[in-house]
Design an enzyme around this catalytic site. Structure first.
Site, PDB file in Angstrom:
ATOM      1  N   GLY A   1       0.934  -1.125  -0.055  1.00  0.00           N
ATOM      2  CA  GLY A   1       0.148  -0.110  -0.052  1.00  0.00           C
ATOM      3  C   GLY A   1       0.847   1.057  -0.146  1.00  0.00           C
TER       4      GLY A   1
ATOM      5  CG  ASP B   1       0.244  -8.532   6.947  1.00  0.00           C
ATOM      6  OD1 ASP B   1      -0.105  -8.894   8.230  1.00  0.00           O
ATOM      7  OD2 ASP B   1      -0.724  -7.674   6.559  1.00  0.00           O
TER       8      ASP B   1
ATOM      9  CG  MET C   1      -2.394  -8.914  13.521  1.00  0.00           C
ATOM     10  SD  MET C   1      -1.460  -7.721  13.555  1.00  0.00           S
ATOM     11  CE  MET C   1      -2.401  -6.526  14.784  1.00  0.00           C
TER      12      MET C   1
ATOM     13  NE  ARG D   1      -3.812  -4.293   6.490  1.00  0.00           N
ATOM     14  CZ  ARG D   1      -3.622  -3.215   6.972  1.00  0.00           C
ATOM     15  NH1 ARG D   1      -4.539  -2.427   7.463  1.00  0.00           N
ATOM     16  NH2 ARG D   1      -2.382  -2.899   7.065  1.00  0.00           N
TER      17      ARG D   1
ATOM     18  CD  GLU E   1      -5.660  -9.527  11.001  1.00  0.00           C
ATOM     19  OE1 GLU E   1      -5.715  -9.094  12.354  1.00  0.00           O
ATOM     20  OE2 GLU E   1      -4.798  -9.052  10.395  1.00  0.00           O
TER      21      GLU E   1
ATOM     22  CG  HIS F   1      -1.483  -4.041  17.245  1.00  0.00           C
ATOM     23  ND1 HIS F   1      -2.798  -4.178  17.573  1.00  0.00           N
ATOM     24  CD2 HIS F   1      -1.448  -3.324  16.343  1.00  0.00           C
ATOM     25  CE1 HIS F   1      -3.607  -3.620  16.399  1.00  0.00           C
ATOM     26  NE2 HIS F   1      -2.669  -3.045  15.686  1.00  0.00           N
TER      27      HIS F   1
ATOM     28  NE  ARG G   1       1.917  -3.099  13.796  1.00  0.00           N
ATOM     29  CZ  ARG G   1       0.982  -2.706  13.338  1.00  0.00           C
ATOM     30  NH1 ARG G   1       0.005  -3.143  12.589  1.00  0.00           N
ATOM     31  NH2 ARG G   1       0.725  -1.311  13.698  1.00  0.00           N
TER      32      ARG G   1
HETATM   33  O1  F6P Z   1      -0.550  -4.932   7.654  1.00  0.00           O
HETATM   34  C1  F6P Z   1      -0.131  -5.436   8.888  1.00  0.00           C
HETATM   35  C2  F6P Z   1      -0.899  -5.584  10.050  1.00  0.00           C
HETATM   36  O2  F6P Z   1      -0.233  -5.588  11.256  1.00  0.00           O
HETATM   37  C3  F6P Z   1      -1.926  -6.617   9.663  1.00  0.00           C
HETATM   38  O3  F6P Z   1      -1.613  -7.963  10.148  1.00  0.00           O
HETATM   39  C4  F6P Z   1      -3.295  -6.192  10.582  1.00  0.00           C
HETATM   40  O4  F6P Z   1      -4.490  -6.324  10.272  1.00  0.00           O
HETATM   41  C5  F6P Z   1      -3.147  -4.515  10.506  1.00  0.00           C
HETATM   42  O5  F6P Z   1      -1.700  -4.279  10.303  1.00  0.00           O
HETATM   43  C6  F6P Z   1      -3.137  -3.675  12.077  1.00  0.00           C
HETATM   44  O6  F6P Z   1      -3.181  -2.091  11.470  1.00  0.00           O
HETATM   45  P1  F6P Z   1      -3.715  -1.134  12.533  1.00  0.00           P
HETATM   46  O7  F6P Z   1      -2.164  -0.962  12.987  1.00  0.00           O
HETATM   47  O8  F6P Z   1      -4.102  -0.207  12.037  1.00  0.00           O
HETATM   48  O9  F6P Z   1      -4.321  -1.966  13.764  1.00  0.00           O
END
Ligand code: F6P
Length: 360
Positions: A117, A141, A183, A185, A236, A283, A286
């Site tokens: 994106g 992802d 996660m 997406r 998810e 999260h 991450r």
């Molecule tokens: O694209 C990375 C990601 O961590 C996805 O796995 C998850 O759906 C999304 O971002 C979550 O985004 P945000 O930080 O906006 O909650």
């Protein structure tokens, strides 16, 4: 003669390994005697009248930066600058402000660390404003095409696998079916790798519609064979059994994933009669310190990106292919969006291990 000056920004959702990429870029640029400007909060930093940046020096990176999660530059995954949400509820094309910001800083090139994106937006900005762009793929992802892996994926899988390792003993202690929602997406790479690494009985991916009968039959079979617990990993982005999305509307009006594990956990409990519990990892995947694989990848990607700038090769993304770092056209990487390959090695491996993927 003034030094060559390059900009670096992180864009889209953060992940582990971003600071390690920035560190590698600064190290490589320093050897070439270039300056590096770290742009704050992605393209939003360039939108400001006085562009927000931080001059990055080697001394900033001699501490724990290689190990630190998040991004010291900040990032955002909201607000396409070509249709930017304004406080009055309207949308405005603010691309010219970003281009002007890059010019104001005198950047010869920008290294953008992002997902597909972000790359689509950065590429459009680069084309419009004559900005020289090199991309570095990052996303937990792992859905960016033309590269086997992206910064952040390995760590996310490590975190999710550790979660499954921790769920197993409590599942066994209580005779439960433990469900772990991870996660991803729209692509199920994290779920598939985690499920294999963590010994799941069932892995549900957005790429394969599931039947609750198939899932229940597998779990009953596990129990019938004498094991008192089962482990289920769910991505998810798995669609509900009626085909509907599990996205939830948040206060800002955005719809985001999270919660399909509860729906399916309930279905499993009803169909099997076994007790289920659900963990949504979110999260946590991450925010960890990067794994050694992500540190190595981040370092090699950062170096290669600076080398591409030095060679004058732009509109390219660094990529990992066949044990090497290569470069590919950013447009090709975006076009080759990478879902789980249903005929690929890992799907075959999962099935051959007897893992139920929801369809049979
Ligand atoms: O694209 C990375 C990601 O961590 C996805 O796995 C998850 O759906 C999304 O971002 C979550 O985004 P945000 O930080 O906006 O909650």
């Amino acid at each position: 003669m003034s030094k060559k000056r390059i900009g670096i920004l992180t864009s889209g959702g953060d992940c582990a390994g971003l600071n390690a990429v920035i560190r590698a870029v600064v190290h490589r640029a320093d050897l070439l005697d270039w300056e590096v400007y770290g742009i704050i909060n992605g393209t939003a930093g360039l939108m400001k009248e006085d562009p927000e940046y931080r001059k990055l020096e080697l001394k900033d990176f001699d501490g724990n930066m290689l190990r630190r999660g998040g991004t010291i530059l900040g990032t955002t995954n909201k607000g396409n600058p070509f249709s930017y949400p304004m406080p009055d509820g309207t949308f405005k094309d603010r691309s010219d402000e970003i281009i002007a910001g890059a010019k104001k800083l005198g950047l010869e090139a920008i290294i953008g660390i992002g997902g597909d994106g972000s790359f689509a937006i950065l590429q459009k900005l680069a084309a419009k404003g004559g900005i020289k762009l090199v991309g570095i793929p990052k996303t937990i992802d792992n859905d960016i095409g033309k590269t086997e892996t992206s910064v952040g994926f390995d760590t996310a899988v490590a975190v999710a696998t550790e979660a499954l390792d921790r769920l197993q003993p409590t599942a066994a202690s209580h005779d439960r079916v433990m469900i772990l929602e991870v996660m991803g997406r729209d692509a199920g790479h994290i779920a598939l790798s985690t499920g294999i690494a963590g010994g799941a009985d069932v892995i549900l991916l957005p790429e394969i519609p599931y039947s609750i009968d198939a899932v229940a039959a597998k779990i009953k079979n596990v129990k019938a064979k004498g094991r008192n617990f089962a482990l289920v990993v769910i991505s998810e982005a798995v669609k509900k059994s009626d085909g509907g999305s599990s996205k939830m509307e948040y206060a800002d009006g955005e719809r985001r994933y999270g919660g399909i594990g509860y729906t399916i956990g309930d279905e499993i409990a009803k169909a099997t009669g076994f007790e289920t519990r659900v963990t949504i990892l979110g999260h946590v995947q991450r925010g960890s310190a990067p794994s050694y694989n992500d540190r190595v990848l981040a370092s090699a990607f950062g170096v290669k990106a600076v080398d591409l700038v030095a060679e004058g090769k732009f509109d390219r993304m660094v990529a990992w292919q066949d044990r090497q770092i290569v470069d590919v056209a950013i447009a090709d990487a975006i076009a080759a969006y990478q879902e789980v390959d249903l005929d690929g090695t890992l799907v075959h491996t999962a099935r051959a291990l007897g893992i139920c993927l929801g369809d049979k």
